[in-house]
Design an enzyme around this catalytic site. Structure first.
Site, PDB file in Angstrom:
ATOM      1  N   GLN A 180      -9.017  -6.412 -11.305  1.00 34.59           N
ATOM      2  CA  GLN A 180      -8.086  -5.544 -10.580  1.00 34.59           C
ATOM      3  C   GLN A 180      -8.440  -5.691  -9.112  1.00 34.59           C
ATOM      4  OE1 GLN A 180      -5.356  -3.684 -11.029  1.00 34.59           O
ATOM      5  NE2 GLN A 180      -5.453  -3.032  -8.893  1.00 34.59           N
ATOM      6  N   GLY A 310       0.115   0.030 -14.662  1.00 29.65           N
ATOM      7  CA  GLY A 310       0.405  -1.394 -14.582  1.00 29.65           C
ATOM      8  C   GLY A 310      -0.012  -1.936 -13.240  1.00 29.65           C
ATOM      9  N   GLU A 312       1.147  -5.217 -10.657  1.00 30.15           N
ATOM     10  CA  GLU A 312       2.222  -6.189 -10.490  1.00 30.15           C
ATOM     11  C   GLU A 312       1.716  -7.588 -10.166  1.00 30.15           C
ATOM     12  OE1 GLU A 312       1.548  -3.533  -8.539  1.00 30.15           O
ATOM     13  OE2 GLU A 312       1.841  -3.979  -6.420  1.00 30.15           O
ATOM     14  N   ASN A 313       0.691  -8.047 -10.853  1.00 31.79           N
ATOM     15  CA  ASN A 313       0.208  -9.392 -10.566  1.00 31.79           C
ATOM     16  C   ASN A 313       1.358 -10.387 -10.773  1.00 31.79           C
ATOM     17  OD1 ASN A 313      -2.477  -8.520  -9.999  1.00 31.79           O
ATOM     18  ND2 ASN A 313      -2.741  -8.200 -12.200  1.00 31.79           N
ATOM     19  N   HIS A 336       9.188  -1.050 -13.173  1.00 34.30           N
ATOM     20  CA  HIS A 336       8.457  -0.841 -11.918  1.00 34.30           C
ATOM     21  C   HIS A 336       7.699  -2.111 -11.507  1.00 34.30           C
ATOM     22  CE1 HIS A 336       6.229   1.636  -8.923  1.00 34.30           C
ATOM     23  NE2 HIS A 336       5.290   0.731  -9.155  1.00 34.30           N
ATOM     24  N   GLU A 337       6.913  -2.625 -12.439  1.00 32.92           N
ATOM     25  CA  GLU A 337       6.100  -3.796 -12.076  1.00 32.92           C
ATOM     26  C   GLU A 337       6.992  -5.012 -11.805  1.00 32.92           C
ATOM     27  OE1 GLU A 337       3.355  -2.793 -11.338  1.00 32.92           O
ATOM     28  OE2 GLU A 337       3.154  -1.015 -12.602  1.00 32.92           O
ATOM     29  N   HIS A 340       8.417  -5.004  -8.335  1.00 31.14           N
ATOM     30  CA  HIS A 340       7.461  -5.467  -7.322  1.00 31.14           C
ATOM     31  C   HIS A 340       7.614  -6.965  -7.034  1.00 31.14           C
ATOM     32  CE1 HIS A 340       4.960  -2.153  -6.071  1.00 31.14           C
ATOM     33  NE2 HIS A 340       4.591  -1.817  -7.295  1.00 31.14           N
ATOM     34  N   GLU A 359       5.604   0.728  -2.474  1.00 30.53           N
ATOM     35  CA  GLU A 359       5.818   1.610  -3.619  1.00 30.53           C
ATOM     36  C   GLU A 359       7.111   2.416  -3.561  1.00 30.53           C
ATOM     37  OE1 GLU A 359       4.273   1.084  -6.174  1.00 30.53           O
ATOM     38  OE2 GLU A 359       2.411   0.112  -5.535  1.00 30.53           O
ATOM     39  N   ASP A 414      -8.724   8.599   0.096  1.00 25.62           N
ATOM     40  CA  ASP A 414      -8.064   9.062  -1.120  1.00 25.62           C
ATOM     41  C   ASP A 414      -6.724   9.712  -0.810  1.00 25.62           C
ATOM     42  OD1 ASP A 414      -9.703   8.289  -3.080  1.00 25.62           O
ATOM     43  OD2 ASP A 414     -10.262  10.303  -3.750  1.00 25.62           O
ATOM     44  N   TYR A 422       5.315   6.854  -3.177  1.00 25.13           N
ATOM     45  CA  TYR A 422       6.171   6.478  -4.304  1.00 25.13           C
ATOM     46  C   TYR A 422       7.496   7.267  -4.291  1.00 25.13           C
ATOM     47  CZ  TYR A 422       2.167   4.094  -6.496  1.00 25.13           C
ATOM     48  OH  TYR A 422       1.122   3.249  -6.773  1.00 25.13           O
ATOM     49  N   ARG A 596      -6.844   5.344 -18.808  1.00 26.46           N
ATOM     50  CA  ARG A 596      -5.830   5.361 -17.754  1.00 26.46           C
ATOM     51  C   ARG A 596      -6.008   6.626 -16.920  1.00 26.46           C
ATOM     52  NH1 ARG A 596       0.691   5.128 -18.773  1.00 26.46           N
ATOM     53  NH2 ARG A 596       1.325   5.088 -16.588  1.00 26.46           N
ATOM     54  N   LYS A 598      -4.370   8.222 -14.725  1.00 26.65           N
ATOM     55  CA  LYS A 598      -3.284   9.199 -14.686  1.00 26.65           C
ATOM     56  C   LYS A 598      -3.442  10.259 -15.774  1.00 26.65           C
ATOM     57  CE  LYS A 598       1.500   9.524 -16.126  1.00 26.65           C
ATOM     58  NZ  LYS A 598       2.758   8.867 -16.456  1.00 26.65           N
TER      59      LYS A 598
HETATM   60 ZN   LIG Z   1       3.820   0.056  -7.860  1.00 31.17          ZN
END
Ligand SMILES: [Zn+2]
Length: 643
Positions: A180, A310, A312-313, A336-337, A340, A359, A414, A422, A596, A598
């Site tokens: 990542q 996710g 977005e690679n 979403h990804e 991107h 975003e 942060d 977003y 995750r 979130k």
């Molecule tokens: Zn995104």
């Protein structure tokens, strides 16, 4: 990136301090002069890395990557003779550096690893930045040479790398590695100029165990099949945060002529079924915003400890398995990804202060894709849920955290990665769409993606383009919108189109009927409810519910046993709040099997509200911590005050 709730996010955002000085630099693109990115030790305005060639071996025993990175260089106009090449590294061991005109004509050259400021007295903030930025690698490259070859290895603690032992994978037989790199973690596994303003192509040879397969954010090169050796080429110039690698026991299923999914063998069939609409989604974006320029679009489903929704690679979206709901109700993450591929990967934020350009545009595109492919009801529900989350955050944030073009001067970084870039970003674009009409706004966006394709831009670049290409064309429509307020001021400017959902109205009525005792839980007509409707139903209930009410819901809908991660998390929040003991073991299972962030942060946050809950949170976390990704560990450590 799809991060979900991130108010208490971790080290990714530690990366974001220090971009304030480059905020108004407009000349950032693949060939222009670099901005003074204080988050990078690189000197791309003098010598720019244009390509990286990797030859790396994965060592699962030692948890390290080792091998060679060959960098191709371009000296920029005005680069004075004798200027060394400056690169970013973090925790890399540099064994040897060579330079030359070709791979077979390299000579060893001198290098220095580490910041020459070290040892001087530093403020705490400066010391924190030093740890974050890592060590500068300065290479004294002879004037005529354009290739540098660095032999190196990574540390087992490299922040971009997660090494999973077999028990932590779905199949439990083979180890797994994934990277990542966003925001500035690429430097922990590759020595390079780690700034979103520097675009590079890359090639890679990855050597590993013969029974495992490597995948990258690149094209797989065919031919000369050799077990344990995978070769890749990324011909399109990308920023370093999009370089990605995963190695594991991976199966593959074709979805369409240019789409497919990689996952562990036990997961791949389920994933293929969940992602069956991928090609339709690509076509939907192409019809509006121009061709998909990356060749293939594949997905990789990671083991459950992946800390994000996710990533977005390019050519290969990395996704959490928690979106495999079985009913395709969570594939807006794929939308979403995929989006991107236009906003973020094609047109990239030049600094992390401009993160909303990545975003906000992507959430806007995501909703448009969902509307085209799954219908306006679903898009409306997602917009309502998104705005609700945004409003909750805005109510809790100080004004400075509510600004799209956020000032990160001397800030806890942060604060930069919240729902604001977003959802507020997407709402700004929706407001423009309503003022100028969908047709004109779509034409504007399509031209924007063409104009800035494969470039990295700032908020100021966007503002100029918006002024010239849209606002000037219709002063009456432009007068309805304060771009200044949207981009540079806190809160939500008045007059934006408030999303609403008729399906949610039905759900809210059902919740009222049940609360009032008009309808028993098992008599509510919930058939065909999507994940969104369930979430809205649960969120419509009062914060405090007596245990008999909790039990009635659970009995009617088996909520404790739900395999849908979104619904589970909402239900478990309610269970913690209302001391519903029947969900206790499910809570522990959930927190020790899903990484995750979130989902983790709100649950640990809810537990932390009482002394008893805090003790429980710490006990569960002690078991879960080895399973989580370093990025999630950083966040939970901070939340619970552990370590
Ligand atoms: Zn995104």
């Amino acid at each position: 990136m799809s991060i979900g709730i991130v108010a208490a996010s971790g080290i990714v955002m530690l990366a974001l301090i220090g971009f304030e000085q480059v905020a108004d630099a407009s000349q950032v693109n693949s060939s222009g002069p670099a901005v003074g990115d204080r988050h990078s030790h690189g000197n791309p305005d003098q010598i720019r890395v244009t390509r990286v060639e990797l030859d790396l071996t994965t060592d699962f025993e030692r948890k390290e990557l080792k091998g060679i990175a060959t960098l191709l260089l371009r000296r920029m106009p005005g680069c004075s003779p004798g200027t060394p090449l400056d690169l970013d590294t973090r925790e890399l061991t540099i064994e040897r550096v060579m330079a030359g005109p070709a791979d077979d004509a390299m000579k060893e050259v001198r290098f220095e690893l580490g910041d020459d400021r070290r040892g001087q007295s530093r403020s705490e903030a400066e010391a924190k930045m030093d740890r974050l930025l890592g060590a500068r690698l300065r290479v004294f490259v002879p004037e005529e040479e354009t290739r540098v070859r660095i032999t190196y290895r990574t540390a087992p603690t490299a922040s971009a790398l997660q090494w999973l032992d077999p028990p932590r994978t779905a199949g439990r037989q083979q180890p797994f590695l994934f990277t990542q790199s966003e925001a500035i973690h690429a430097r922990s596994w590759i020595p390079l100029q780690d700034s979103p303003g520097v675009r590079i192509t890359y090639g890679a040879t990855i050597r590993g165990p013969k029974n495992l397969r490597a995948v990258m954010s690149a094209d797989r090169l065919p031919g000369q099949e050799e077990p344990g050796v995978d070769r890749f080429e990324m011909p399109q110039p990308i920023p370093s945060y999009l370089i990605a690698l995963a190695v594991g026991d991976l199966g593959f299923r074709t979805l369409g002529p240019r789409t497919g999914v990689y996952a562990e063998p036990s997961v791949v069939a389920k994933a293929a079924s969940e992602f069956v609409d991928t090609e339709a989604m690509i076509k939907a974006v192409e019809a509006r915003y121009g061709p998909y320029r990356w060749g293939r679009y594949d997905l990789l489903v990671l083991p459950p400890s992946f800390p994000f929704g996710g990533m977005e690679n390019p050519k290969l979206t990395f996704a959490t398995p928690t979106i495999l709901a079985g009913d395709r109700s969570l594939v807006s993450l794929v939308a979403h990804e995929l989006a991107h591929s236009w906003s973020g990967n094609l047109v990239t934020n030049a600094t992390w202060r401009d993160f909303w350009l990545n975003e906000g545009f992507t959430v806007y595109l995501e909703r448009r894709i969902v509307e085209d492919v799954f219908g306006p009801d679903r898009a409306a529900m997602e917009a309502v849920l998104g705005l609700r989350e945004l409003r909750e955050e805005l109510a809790a944030f100080p004004p400075r955290d509510q600004v799209l073009h956020i000032d990160l001067t001397d800030r806890d970084p942060d604060d930069g990665m919240t729902r604001v870039p977003y959802e507020k970003g997407a709402l700004f674009l929706t407001t423009l769409e309503h003022a100028f009409g969908r047709e004109r706004f779509d034409a504007f966006l399509r031209a924007y993606f063409d104009h800035f394709a494969f470039q990295s831009i700032t908020t100021a670049d966007f503002e100029r383009y918006l002024q010239d290409q849209l606002l000037k064309t219709d002063p009456a429509a432009a007068a309805k919108i304060s771009v200044q307020a949207w981009l540079h001021e806190p809160g939500l400017p008045p007059g934006f189109p408030e999303p609403s959902s008729s399906r949610f109205a039905v759900v809210a009525a059902a919740a009222r009927d049940w609360l009032d005792g008009k309808t028993a839980a098992d008599r509510l007509s919930t058939q065909g409810w999507s994940t969104h409707e369930w979430l809205h139903f649960l969120q419509a209930l009062p914060l405090e519910l007596p245990s008999e009410k909790m039990a009635a819901l659970d009995q009617a809908f088996s909520l404790t046993a739900s395999g849908n991660a979104e619904i589970s998390q909402q239900w478990l929040l309610m269970a913690i709040r209302n001391h519903y003991a029947a969900a206790d073991s499910r809570l522990e299972e959930f927190l020790t099997s899903i990484g995750r962030r979130k989902f983790l942060m709100p649950l640990y946050g809810e537990l932390k509200k009482t002394a008893e809950g805090t003790a429980r949170a710490k006990a569960i976390y002690a078991k879960a911590r080895p399973f989580y990704h370093p990025i999630a560990v950083e966040s939970v450590d901070r939340l619970l005050g552990t370590h």
